[in-house]
Design an enzyme around this catalytic site. Structure first.
Site, PDB file in Angstrom:
ATOM      1  N   ILE A   6      25.210  39.700  21.302  1.00 16.98           N
ATOM      2  CA  ILE A   6      26.231  40.525  20.651  1.00 16.98           C
ATOM      3  C   ILE A   6      27.391  39.669  20.147  1.00 16.98           C
ATOM      4  CG2 ILE A   6      27.850  42.443  21.069  1.00 16.98           C
ATOM      5  CD1 ILE A   6      25.369  43.669  21.947  1.00 16.98           C
ATOM      6  N   GLU A  29      24.673  44.747  30.090  1.00 21.67           N
ATOM      7  CA  GLU A  29      25.560  43.934  29.270  1.00 21.67           C
ATOM      8  C   GLU A  29      25.969  42.748  30.134  1.00 21.67           C
ATOM      9  OE1 GLU A  29      28.629  46.765  28.545  1.00 21.67           O
ATOM     10  OE2 GLU A  29      27.548  47.715  26.905  1.00 21.67           O
ATOM     11  N   ALA A  66      39.987  23.068  37.518  1.00 20.24           N
ATOM     12  CA  ALA A  66      38.626  23.509  37.226  1.00 20.24           C
ATOM     13  C   ALA A  66      38.396  23.485  35.722  1.00 20.24           C
ATOM     14  CB  ALA A  66      38.405  24.927  37.753  1.00 20.24           C
ATOM     15  N   GLU A  82      37.180  16.918  34.936  1.00 19.48           N
ATOM     16  CA  GLU A  82      38.268  17.893  34.977  1.00 19.48           C
ATOM     17  C   GLU A  82      39.434  17.466  35.871  1.00 19.48           C
ATOM     18  OE1 GLU A  82      39.017  20.586  33.245  1.00 19.48           O
ATOM     19  OE2 GLU A  82      37.183  20.588  32.057  1.00 19.48           O
ATOM     20  N   SER A 103      31.590  37.155  39.366  1.00 14.27           N
ATOM     21  CA  SER A 103      31.398  38.527  38.860  1.00 14.27           C
ATOM     22  C   SER A 103      29.912  38.778  38.708  1.00 14.27           C
ATOM     23  CB  SER A 103      32.119  38.704  37.516  1.00 14.27           C
ATOM     24  OG  SER A 103      33.488  38.445  37.642  1.00 14.27           O
ATOM     25  N   GLY A 105      27.760  41.126  38.969  1.00 15.72           N
ATOM     26  CA  GLY A 105      27.133  42.298  38.367  1.00 15.72           C
ATOM     27  C   GLY A 105      26.997  42.260  36.857  1.00 15.72           C
ATOM     28  N   GLU A 109      28.104  33.407  35.131  1.00 16.31           N
ATOM     29  CA  GLU A 109      28.893  32.244  35.552  1.00 16.31           C
ATOM     30  C   GLU A 109      28.705  31.910  37.027  1.00 16.31           C
ATOM     31  OE1 GLU A 109      33.454  30.557  35.360  1.00 16.31           O
ATOM     32  OE2 GLU A 109      33.148  32.719  35.518  1.00 16.31           O
ATOM     33  N   GLU A 129      44.245  21.699  23.558  1.00  8.38           N
ATOM     34  CA  GLU A 129      45.368  22.191  22.757  1.00  8.38           C
ATOM     35  C   GLU A 129      45.963  23.495  23.301  1.00  8.38           C
ATOM     36  OE1 GLU A 129      45.476  24.096  18.439  1.00  8.38           O
ATOM     37  OE2 GLU A 129      45.016  21.945  18.373  1.00  8.38           O
ATOM     38  N   GLU A 131      45.880  24.538  26.532  1.00  8.55           N
ATOM     39  CA  GLU A 131      46.192  24.496  27.959  1.00  8.55           C
ATOM     40  C   GLU A 131      47.673  24.193  28.186  1.00  8.55           C
ATOM     41  OE1 GLU A 131      42.341  23.130  30.461  1.00  8.55           O
ATOM     42  OE2 GLU A 131      43.174  21.555  29.169  1.00  8.55           O
TER      43      GLU A 131
END
Length: 171
Positions: A6, A29, A66, A82, A103, A105, A109, A129, A131
């Site tokens: 999408i 989704e 992170a 990082e 997350s 459900g 990630e 740029e 951050e």
């Protein structure tokens, strides 16, 4: 299973999945994300190196350093990159201790958490740029107290710090 993309953005995408679970047709989704590495970093005095970062719409948030994995990048390589970009410190030792899904459900990630020790200040911050970051050092037990008091709202910081505290019996 069918997948329809999408949206495809800089750090995430959105896909609609149609699949069968126990004979039932369902739609999901799902946010597509490459994952991230997060670093619980301790300086030479045992203080935790945090970043104070602007996170719209919440304003400034205190969190562990992170970042999102680059395409094909291993989580440990991302962690080394990082910590230096966001704090100016180079880690000579990086140990994985936790992977979690913030997350589960609706989001693919995975956040890979590392402990960094034997740090050396080698550079200034090397920020993207968009951050807005400053470095803050804090005592570990004070950080745990801030989490317990609801002053730290970032999930990766809460998960990493409290898991480390539990594994090392630091309360």
């Amino acid at each position: 299973m069918r997948k329809k993309k999408i949206y495809d953005g800089k750090i995430l995408g959105l896909s609609l999945y149609e699949l069968s679970i126990q004979g039932r047709r369902v739609k999901r989704e799902i946010i597509e994300h490459r994952g991230a590495a997060a670093i619980l970093a301790f300086d030479e005095r045992g203080k935790v190196i945090l970043v104070k970062q602007h996170r719209f719409p919440h304003g400034y948030v205190l969190e562990i350093p992170a970042g999102t994995l680059e395409r094909g990048e291993k989580p440990i390589k991302c962690a080394f990159r990082e910590i230096q970009e966001e704090t100016g410190y180079k880690a000579s030792k990086m140990t994985h201790f936790l992977t979690f899904y913030p997350s589960i459900g609706y989001n693919k990630e995975a956040i890979h958490c590392f402990v960094a020790k034997k740090l050396k200040k080698v550079s200034n911050l090397m920020l993207d740029e968009d951050e807005i970051i400053s470095v803050v050092k804090i005592d570990f037990k004070r950080l745990v107290s801030m989490i317990k008091a609801g002053k730290i709202i970032d999930s990766k910081t809460i998960c990493a710090v409290m898991t480390y505290a539990a594994k090392n019996r630091i309360y």
